[in-house]
Enzyme design. Structure first.
Site, short mmCIF file in Angstrom:
data_model
loop_
_atom_site.label_atom_id
_atom_site.label_comp_id
_atom_site.label_asym_id
_atom_site.label_seq_id
_atom_site.Cartn_x
_atom_site.Cartn_y
_atom_site.Cartn_z
N SER A 62 0.84 -1.18 0.00
CA SER A 62 0.00 0.00 0.00
C SER A 62 0.90 1.26 0.00
O SER A 62 1.69 1.42 -0.91
CB SER A 62 -0.97 -0.03 1.18
OG SER A 62 -2.01 0.90 1.03
N ASP A 105 -8.67 -5.03 -5.99
CA ASP A 105 -8.26 -3.90 -5.16
C ASP A 105 -8.69 -2.62 -5.85
O ASP A 105 -8.09 -2.20 -6.84
CB ASP A 105 -6.74 -3.91 -4.96
CG ASP A 105 -6.27 -2.81 -4.02
OD1 ASP A 105 -7.12 -2.02 -3.55
OD2 ASP A 105 -5.06 -2.73 -3.76
N HIS A 111 -7.30 -5.60 -1.53
CA HIS A 111 -6.09 -4.94 -1.03
C HIS A 111 -5.29 -5.89 -0.13
O HIS A 111 -4.14 -5.62 0.19
CB HIS A 111 -6.49 -3.68 -0.27
CG HIS A 111 -5.41 -2.64 -0.16
ND1 HIS A 111 -4.72 -2.14 -1.24
CD2 HIS A 111 -4.90 -2.00 0.92
CE1 HIS A 111 -3.85 -1.25 -0.83
NE2 HIS A 111 -3.92 -1.14 0.47
#
Length: 633
Positions: free
Chosen positions: A492, A578, A610
């Site tokens: 991320s 995601d 994600h």
């Protein structure tokens, strides 16, 4: 001869012990503990244990009770027999629940009923997808009905195209009964389309069962209002963030006392994760990050008296206090974890400040392992601040040896890096594979004051990058670190960090791994579903040419502008579902690396979001993660 045989057996035994360390397979056999509350009589903790099955590629759950004073766990088949149903009204007359309701026309067949095989989707605004699902015009709604068989439910948000519980992670904690049972309070962000996508303004609404009228209890606040609870004396309490669009704002405890809203943590330099009232209504206990851990705090509630409000930290150690479960005499029941141990249920004596472990779901598994060692280290940053850096050392660590070392870059970007236990980014497992792990509490993390926490916003590629390099440079001075074998890994915002550092690291690192990372801030702004996040963190849209702060996010702080400096191998991992950091980010990065002739690999999970949640995919993730490090580090 006997001496030689004895020596051989001892060496074999030591070798076996040394090899008995955490593995990806064992990690995904561990039970995952979720507390559900205290039993109706208050004598037992009720909890769920979820265990993944790699072979079946799913997870199964069992339910248990455990005496609050310690003892053996007992499996229960029906938790309704032991756990108070919080969805039943205080007088027992009604039951509250939630269901998904179709409200808006979105699908092609909604507009053209005869074209049933059409898979078209038609949108007039944003919020057309969120987290890992597309918006099909369905919304979570809260219902109530009489507590008897055959009763018909009443939708208290009838016709409204708003969600409660909130998507994607809200549950029945998003709605509660008033103490008199005459009202239902619920959390909702009552905005539609594009306005929904750019706002964090959830409110707490109160629906009156007798009149059918709804009022907004938190209308004046523009940020998040969530986690409503009533005190034992009937005061509505919740968590509040002030600023709209800022998802990582300081989280405070608010009490509505006789119409006056009192902020119990306004003058405390921290942010609250969760809270629970004491039985007498005189204190609020809460969990918050502090100095690389999550600890238990208390704050007194003075009402309208002149008694000063004081926040006290009750626990302190290299562990995380996670869930607040309930009280048993002088004890508070919580869950606790650390970097070597998954969540278990503990009891903390509030008078003696002593701990007692109650559940032992994974104790036997850990007792068979040689675990890693976790050390605190404080590093001076380039702007003269002291930064906590966690250093995780391999099992059977030998300071006379040299170890390959990983800089771990945390996501968020404002998520705390504490003594948590991940089933993917697991420090204990990385250390068991022979790596030293360097995990800095760099700029942007809560637990070091609000100013430190906020400094990363609109400065993604600034001071935080210096913080990362300060951490790895400091630890690399140790003789046990092989300076020729440094790697950089993260997901991320941590993936963004890996992409960015790959262009500015000046040959510090030998390899990189980026999972669901932001590679191009401009296309990220144009494709992510939570527009409010990038609006806040980047300072605005890329087309606002007069906004110097925003333009810096799309130029100076954009990893694509440093790809010409990439010179080391990179593994890029991406989930197909995601929508927070969409697939294009990894595609752009992989294509750039391949066209530049850099050794690179794309690990793609079509059905993951994600995160990587399916057991077999998680095993592939671990396999490719460590295979890449074997190949390149």
């Amino acid at each position: 001869m006997k001496k030689a045989l004895f020596t051989t057996l001892v060496m074999m035994s030591l070798s076996t012990m040394a090899q008995n360390v955490m593995s990806p397979e064992l990690l995904w056999k561990l039970g995952r503990v979720t507390p559900l509350g205290l039993s109706k009589d208050g004598k037992n903790v009720v909890y769920k244990v979820t265990t993944p099955s790699i072979a079946e590629n799913n997870s199964k759950s069992k339910y248990y009770t455990l005496p609050v004073n310690g003892g053996n766990a007992t499996e229960v088949s029906d938790i309704k027999t032991v756990l108070t149903d919080k969805n039943i009204s205080p007088d027992g007359k009604f039951l509250v629940y939630n269901e998904e309701v179709k409200i808006d026309k979105v699908l092609g067949k909604d507009f053209y009923p005869t074209l049933e095989k059409s898979d078209a989707q038609i949108y007039d605004g944003l919020d057309y997808r969120h987290w890992d699902t597309w918006n099909e015009g369905k919304f979570n709604h809260v219902f109530y009905k009489e507590n008897k068989d055959g009763a018909t439910g009443i939708d208290i948000l009838k016709g409204e195209n708003f969600d409660s519980p909130q998507k994607p992670f809200g549950g029945d904690e998003d709605y509660i009964w008033s103490p008199d049972g005459k009202s239902i309070l619920y959390v909702s962000k009552k905005k539609v389309g594009t306005q929904y996508a750019i706002s964090t303004n959830t409110d707490i609404y109160e629906y009156n069962l007798e009149t059918g009228k709804t009022i907004n209890r938190t209308e004046e606040n523009l940020g998040y209002d969530m986690a409503p609870k009533f005190s034992p004396t009937g005061n509505l309490t919740w968590l509040q963030m002030k600023r709209d669009g800022y998802e990582a704002d300081k989280n405070d405890i608010i009490v509505d006392f006789k119409g006056l809203k009192i902020n119990l943590t306004a003058n405390w330099d921290g942010t609250v994760n969760s809270f629970m009232w004491s039985k007498d209504g005189k204190k609020v206990f809460f969990v918050a990050p502090i100095d690389g851990t999550k600890q238990l705090f208390e704050v007194n509630f003075p009402g309208l008296t002149k008694i000063a409000i004081k926040v006290l930290q009750l626990t302190n150690g290299n562990y995380d206090v996670n869930d607040l479960v309930g009280f048993a005499d002088d004890h508070i029941i919580v869950t606790r974890s650390d970097m070597n141990h998954a969540n278990e249920i503990f009891s903390f004596n509030l008078k003696k400040n002593t701990w007692k472990q109650l559940s032992n779901v994974n104790t036997e598994a850990y007792e068979k392992l040689t675990l890693s060692k976790t050390e605190r280290r404080y590093v001076t940053t380039t702007d003269g601040k002291k930064m906590l850096v966690w250093v995780i050392l391999p099992p059977n660590f030998d300071a006379s040896k040299k170890y390959p070392t990983l800089l771990y870059c945390q996501g968020g970007p404002q998520s705390a890096l504490t003594q948590s236990y991940s089933f993917r980014w697991n420090f204990s497992l990385m250390a068991a594979k022979g790596y030293v792990v360097v995990a800095p509490n760099r700029r942007g993390m809560p637990g070091h004051g609000v100013k430190w926490n906020e400094q990363i916003s609109k400065d993604w590629g600034g001071q935080v990058m210096d913080d990362y390099l300060s951490a790895i440079d400091d630890v690399a001075k140790e003789n046990y670190v092989d300076k020729t074998r440094l790697g950089c890994v993260g997901a991320s915002y941590g993936g963004y960090s890996a992409f960015f550092l790959a262009g500015i690291h000046n040959n510090r690192f030998k390899t990189f791994i980026a999972h669901d990372g932001v590679f191009n801030t401009q296309s990220m702004f144009g494709t992510t579903e939570e527009v409010f996040f990038n609006n806040w963190d980047f300072g605005g849209p890329y087309w606002d040419k007069n906004n110097a702060v925003a333009q810096k996010a799309y130029t100076t702080f954009n990893p694509i502008n440093y790809v010409d400096k990439w010179n080391k191998p990179i593994l890029i991992i991406q989930g197909g579902k995601d929508f927070r950091v969409p697939i294009g980010q990894s595609q752009e990065a992989f294509q750039a690396a391949q066209l530049r002739g850099i050794k690179s690999r794309l690990l793609y999970f079509p059905e993951e979001n994600h995160w990587v949640l399916k057991p077999q995919n998680a095993q592939v993730w671990q396999g490719e993660f460590f295979k890449w490090l074997d190949e390149t580090l």
